[in-house]
Design a protein around this motif. Structure first.
Motif, PDB file in Angstrom:
ATOM      1  N   ALA A 131      12.306  11.251  14.927  1.00 38.45           N
ATOM      2  CA  ALA A 131      11.641  10.983  13.651  1.00 38.45           C
ATOM      3  C   ALA A 131      12.455  11.456  12.453  1.00 38.45           C
ATOM      4  N   MET A 132      13.304  12.457  12.642  1.00 40.29           N
ATOM      5  CA  MET A 132      14.099  12.989  11.529  1.00 40.29           C
ATOM      6  C   MET A 132      15.473  12.342  11.413  1.00 40.29           C
TER       7      MET A 132
ATOM      8  N   ALA B  54       9.548   7.755   6.574  1.00 40.67           N
ATOM      9  CA  ALA B  54       9.147   6.492   5.960  1.00 40.67           C
ATOM     10  C   ALA B  54       7.976   5.857   6.701  1.00 40.67           C
ATOM     11  N   LEU B  55       7.952   6.005   8.020  1.00 40.80           N
ATOM     12  CA  LEU B  55       6.877   5.407   8.802  1.00 40.80           C
ATOM     13  C   LEU B  55       5.556   6.137   8.588  1.00 40.80           C
ATOM     14  N   VAL B  56       5.597   7.462   8.566  1.00 41.10           N
ATOM     15  CA  VAL B  56       4.369   8.240   8.349  1.00 41.10           C
ATOM     16  C   VAL B  56       3.870   8.081   6.918  1.00 41.10           C
ATOM     17  N   HIS B  57       4.792   7.929   5.969  1.00 39.69           N
ATOM     18  CA  HIS B  57       4.383   7.704   4.576  1.00 39.69           C
ATOM     19  C   HIS B  57       3.587   6.406   4.452  1.00 39.69           C
TER      20      HIS B  57
ATOM     21  N   PRO C  71       8.328  -0.009   8.101  1.00 42.28           N
ATOM     22  CA  PRO C  71       7.147  -0.260   8.937  1.00 42.28           C
ATOM     23  C   PRO C  71       7.068  -1.649   9.549  1.00 42.28           C
ATOM     24  N   ALA C  72       7.304  -2.718   8.787  1.00 43.76           N
ATOM     25  CA  ALA C  72       7.167  -4.075   9.327  1.00 43.76           C
ATOM     26  C   ALA C  72       8.166  -4.356  10.453  1.00 43.76           C
ATOM     27  N   PRO C  73       9.446  -3.987  10.314  1.00 45.83           N
ATOM     28  CA  PRO C  73      10.356  -4.185  11.446  1.00 45.83           C
ATOM     29  C   PRO C  73       9.939  -3.419  12.691  1.00 45.83           C
TER      30      PRO C  73
ATOM     31  N   THR D 237      -1.774   5.536   5.124  1.00 44.17           N
ATOM     32  CA  THR D 237      -2.604   6.157   6.155  1.00 44.17           C
ATOM     33  C   THR D 237      -2.135   5.706   7.537  1.00 44.17           C
ATOM     34  N   THR D 238      -1.951   6.686   8.434  1.00 39.31           N
ATOM     35  CA  THR D 238      -1.535   6.378   9.797  1.00 39.31           C
ATOM     36  C   THR D 238      -2.438   7.094  10.792  1.00 39.31           C
TER      37      THR D 238
END
Length: 287
Positions: free
Chosen positions: A77-78, A118-121, A129-131, A161-162
């Motif tokens: 993730a980092m 970026a994904l968690v944001h 996110p879309a890719p 929100t995730t």
């Protein structure tokens, strides 16, 4: 403005982070996790977020890097966007993520900003996110009850929100390999390095001149990233020609609810999605 005063911690393990989250929850303190800081720090400066504690994840080496498994790649993730955009494994097996990451903001942001951050944001206008949704990735979360896996289709739940709970942390993203697929990320902005007004992530598999597989993700066409399922279904089984691609991509806006703002109204975005989908699929197909 400058942020309000806050405590700062920089643990070196995921276990330490989870212990800090649990302690803060017991005390009723708000906590923010700091990845690259490209989104969090501006929000804190505007005092739209006012945490009592900021936990910096930058020293947790186990959360950085890309490793190959049998049929998947495991991405920490980092891992910075720059690594996603230049990694040889991703270029070979996940060209969509490789290409999309290269379009994120500017070189400085790509070196500091992180894939997981970026994904968690979960900004609906964010480029990653879309890719990731299109690939059908699995999100691996660590929490007080152990590891939890969440499919990409269930991860993004609304604006910013995730599925990550307050006492959890995203550690890795496991993504299937798409070796040999064509891929392209087509985005539209009014000025360089702006958030995408609309973007389309496309992956296609062609055999003997016919589309056999197709996966498309839409950026900024709703409060979460979306799959363009109507386009996918129309492409599969059709010939890889300009005419068939044009017809399939005319369906890109089906089921979408894009917002209206200063960059364009909903009707404009729906039209734009069909144009960008056509460009993305043509490029992915090598046409």
């Amino acid at each position: 403005m400058i942020p309000s005063a806050f405590d700062y911690a920089a643990p070196s393990t995921v276990e330490e982070v989870l212990a800090m989250l649990a302690a803060a929850e017991s005390a009723g303190d708000e906590v923010k996790l700091l990845a690259g800081g490209q989104s969090l720090l501006p929000v804190m400066k505007l005092r739209m977020a006012d945490p009592a504690l900021v936990i910096d994840l930058g020293k947790i080496s186990e959360l950085v890097g890309v490793s190959e498994q049998e049929d998947t790649l495991l991405i920490g993730a980092m891992t910075p966007h720059h690594e996603i955009a230049t990694n040889a494994l991703l270029a070979k097996h996940l060209p969509l993520l490789h290409k999309a990451a290269a379009t994120v903001a500017d070189p400085q942001v790509r070196h500091r900003g992180t894939f997981g951050g970026a994904l968690v944001h979960a900004d609906p206008a964010g480029d990653m996110p879309a890719p990731v949704l299109a690939t059908g990735a699995t999100f691996i979360l660590a929490g007080p009850r152990g590891e939890r896996r969440v499919e990409a289709s269930d991860f993004f739940q609304g604006y910013f929100t995730t599925a990550v709970a307050d006492d959890e942390i995203l550690t890795h993203i496991q993504v299937p390999k798409f070796t040999g697929w064509g891929a392209h990320y087509e985005k539209f902005t009014r000025v360089a390095q702006q958030w995408s007004i609309v973007a389309v992530a496309a992956m296609v598999k062609i055999e003997d001149g016919t589309f056999t597989r197709a996966r498309l993700g839409l950026t900024n066409m709703a409060s979460t990233p979306l799959r363009a399922t109507a386009v996918e279904q129309a492409l599969v089984g059709s010939n890889a020609t300009l005419e068939s691609i044009t017809a399939a991509c005319s369906l890109a806006a089906e089921g979408t609810e894009p917002a209206s703002d200063l960059n364009g109204d909903s009707t404009y975005r729906k039209h734009l999605s069909t144009v960008l989908a056509k460009r993305a699929v043509l490029a992915a197909a090598g046409l």
